[in-house]
Design a protein around this motif. Structure first.
Motif, PDB file in Angstrom:
ATOM      1  N   UNK A   1      37.095  39.432  44.512  1.00 53.63           N
ATOM      2  CA  UNK A   1      36.877  38.452  44.762  1.00 53.63           C
ATOM      3  C   UNK A   1      36.740  37.411  44.090  1.00 53.63           C
ATOM      4  N   UNK A   2      35.737  37.050  44.092  1.00 53.35           N
ATOM      5  CA  UNK A   2      34.850  35.907  42.713  1.00 53.35           C
ATOM      6  C   UNK A   2      36.258  35.476  41.575  1.00 53.35           C
TER       7      UNK A   2
ATOM      8  N   UNK B   1      35.432  27.800  35.957  1.00 57.00           N
ATOM      9  CA  UNK B   1      34.050  28.586  37.067  1.00 57.00           C
ATOM     10  C   UNK B   1      33.511  29.717  35.661  1.00 57.00           C
ATOM     11  N   UNK B   2      34.084  30.305  35.355  1.00 58.31           N
ATOM     12  CA  UNK B   2      33.356  31.094  34.258  1.00 58.31           C
ATOM     13  C   UNK B   2      33.707  30.656  32.577  1.00 58.31           C
ATOM     14  N   UNK B   3      32.714  31.593  32.043  1.00 57.77           N
ATOM     15  CA  UNK B   3      32.580  31.078  30.111  1.00 57.77           C
ATOM     16  C   UNK B   3      32.077  32.429  29.544  1.00 57.77           C
TER      17      UNK B   3
ATOM     18  N   UNK C   1      23.580  41.459  31.657  1.00 58.25           N
ATOM     19  CA  UNK C   1      24.423  41.124  32.961  1.00 58.25           C
ATOM     20  C   UNK C   1      25.931  41.122  33.177  1.00 58.25           C
ATOM     21  N   UNK C   2      26.554  40.434  32.118  1.00 55.30           N
ATOM     22  CA  UNK C   2      27.803  39.808  32.173  1.00 55.30           C
ATOM     23  C   UNK C   2      28.901  39.805  32.874  1.00 55.30           C
ATOM     24  N   UNK C   3      28.923  38.567  33.970  1.00 51.46           N
ATOM     25  CA  UNK C   3      30.591  38.509  34.992  1.00 51.46           C
ATOM     26  C   UNK C   3      32.090  39.635  34.671  1.00 51.46           C
ATOM     27  N   UNK C   4      32.004  39.717  33.300  1.00 51.05           N
ATOM     28  CA  UNK C   4      33.225  39.391  32.692  1.00 51.05           C
ATOM     29  C   UNK C   4      32.616  40.575  30.953  1.00 51.05           C
TER      30      UNK C   4
ATOM     31  N   UNK D   1      31.321  42.739  38.619  1.00 45.87           N
ATOM     32  CA  UNK D   1      31.816  41.966  37.339  1.00 45.87           C
ATOM     33  C   UNK D   1      33.375  42.429  37.286  1.00 45.87           C
ATOM     34  N   UNK D   2      34.344  42.728  36.023  1.00 46.47           N
ATOM     35  CA  UNK D   2      34.794  42.910  35.563  1.00 46.47           C
ATOM     36  C   UNK D   2      35.602  42.830  34.062  1.00 46.47           C
TER      37      UNK D   2
END
Length: 378
Positions: free
Chosen positions: A13-14, A115-117, A212-215, A242-243
């Motif tokens: 969702x994020x 919102x993300x980098x 632990x990267x979100x992307x 994550x994606x």
């Protein structure tokens, strides 16, 4: 986690909501900081397919273009640096990079409304911006002593943004490099040896466990598709929400075959024919598992009902190109219009900054980000 557990997983969702992300290409190419001005690489693949990567404006591809005989970059390099190898830029880059200030970058990105980098940890030149414990067998010590990845991750997260990383899985010119002028050359340049396969897999594993990267944003391809179930399962086990993007093609047999001139010529002819018959945007086919599609210097037309991300620089390059002029960059209004167009159709906009070697972000890049941020923050 097995493939059965992650195949068909919904986009978290994020990430699913339309939003702004910041991409960062920073490396030793910022010492020469040069590429030809002109059309985007996306347009060049249509207007001059055979020479697109030799003529393109991507300053981060400097070490490739300087090897293409007769290219504008080869002439520029000979005029300014003689026969110095690309590796000669490491010492001045390492010295300039000591000025890196993760908090200054993160403040700008927060002010832009991102919102993300997503930070480039290793580009095609193979130089790693973290003190990796996975040694490069062909160029020992080809990494920074300072942990730029870790410093930026902490600064970004402290401000409530998510942190992702880019890794060039498909190209590493310290393992294998034949000059690239077109797509066929590019895929023929993917290293298929067991040494690189083990190296890339171990580095991604290290990056995931350490940061632990979100992307997890892979580029170009992957040396062998047999590794992907392990790579994805390991990633989701450490980052459940994550994606991953869609650039994981791992057809090692194809990459190896394209090293033969007849196969390469046939592949390029097929790609050119496909581009010629395509009205509007041409997208690479979706390969393997992914959470979102990516388009580059494009609007994301015709992707259907999938989550997607549009990626481009504020100018025509991702890495810093001192040869660009102010008119080559999006201004504030241009960036706002692009953001509204992409997000209005469900996409995310991953807009890139290309810092100078000393880690400063030029005002021509800062200003439009801040103008967009003022709009987003109301």
């Amino acid at each position: 986690m097995s493939s059965a557990a992650y195949e068909g997983r919904p986009c978290p969702e994020w990430y699913a909501k339309p939003q702004l992300g910041i991409f960062i290409h920073w490396g030793m190419w910022a010492i020469p900081a040069w590429a030809p001005r002109g059309e985007s690489l996306t347009e060049l693949t249509k207007t001059d397919y055979d020479h697109a990567f030799a003529l393109g404006p991507y300053a981060e591809w400097y070490p490739n273009a300087m090897k293409v005989a007769g290219s504008p970059t080869a002439r520029h390099h000979a005029e300014h640096y003689g026969d110095a190898p690309y590796e000669a830029f490491r010492a001045p880059f390492d010295a300039a990079a000591e000025a890196f200030d993760a908090d200054a970058w993160a403040d700008l990105f927060q002010a832009s409304g991102a919102t993300y980098v997503v930070f480039v940890t290793k580009h095609h030149d193979g130089y790693c911006l973290w003190p990796t414990q996975v040694e490069n067998p062909h160029r020992p010590g080809w990494h920074s002593r300072r942990d730029f990845v870790g410093e930026l991750a902490a600064a970004v997260r402290k401000r409530g943004m998510r942190f992702g990383l880019y890794y060039s899985g498909g190209l590493d010119w310290t393992f294998f490099h034949t000059p690239i002028s077109n797509f066929g050359d590019m895929f023929a340049c993917v290293p298929t040896g067991e040494d690189y396969r083990a190296y890339a897999k171990a580095q991604v594993r290290e990056l995931v466990e350490r940061y632990k990267p979100s992307v997890l944003w892979n580029d170009i391809a992957w040396p062998d598709k047999r590794d992907l179930d392990e790579v994805f399962s390991h990633y989701y086990a450490h980052v459940p929400d994550g994606v991953v993007n869609d650039r994981w093609m791992g057809e090692s047999a194809l990459f190896q075959a394209l090293k033969e001139p007849m196969a390469l010529a046939g592949f390029n002819a097929a790609v050119k024919a496909k581009l010629a018959e395509t009205d509007g945007e041409a997208h690479s086919p979706a390969t393997t598992h992914h959470d979102f599609r990516t388009v580059e210097y494009a609007r994301g037309e015709g992707l259907g009902d999938v989550k997607w991300e549009s990626v481009r620089g504020l100018g025509m390059a991702f890495g810093y190109n001192a040869n660009e002029e102010v008119g080559d960059y999006l201004d504030g209004q241009g960036l706002i219009e692009l953001y509204r167009d992409v997000t209005g159709r469900g996409g995310n906009l991953l807009i890139n900054v290309g810092p100078k070697a000393d880690a400063s972000i030029p005002e021509v890049q800062r200003a439009p980000l801040l103008e967009l941020g003022r709009l987003l923050k109301g």
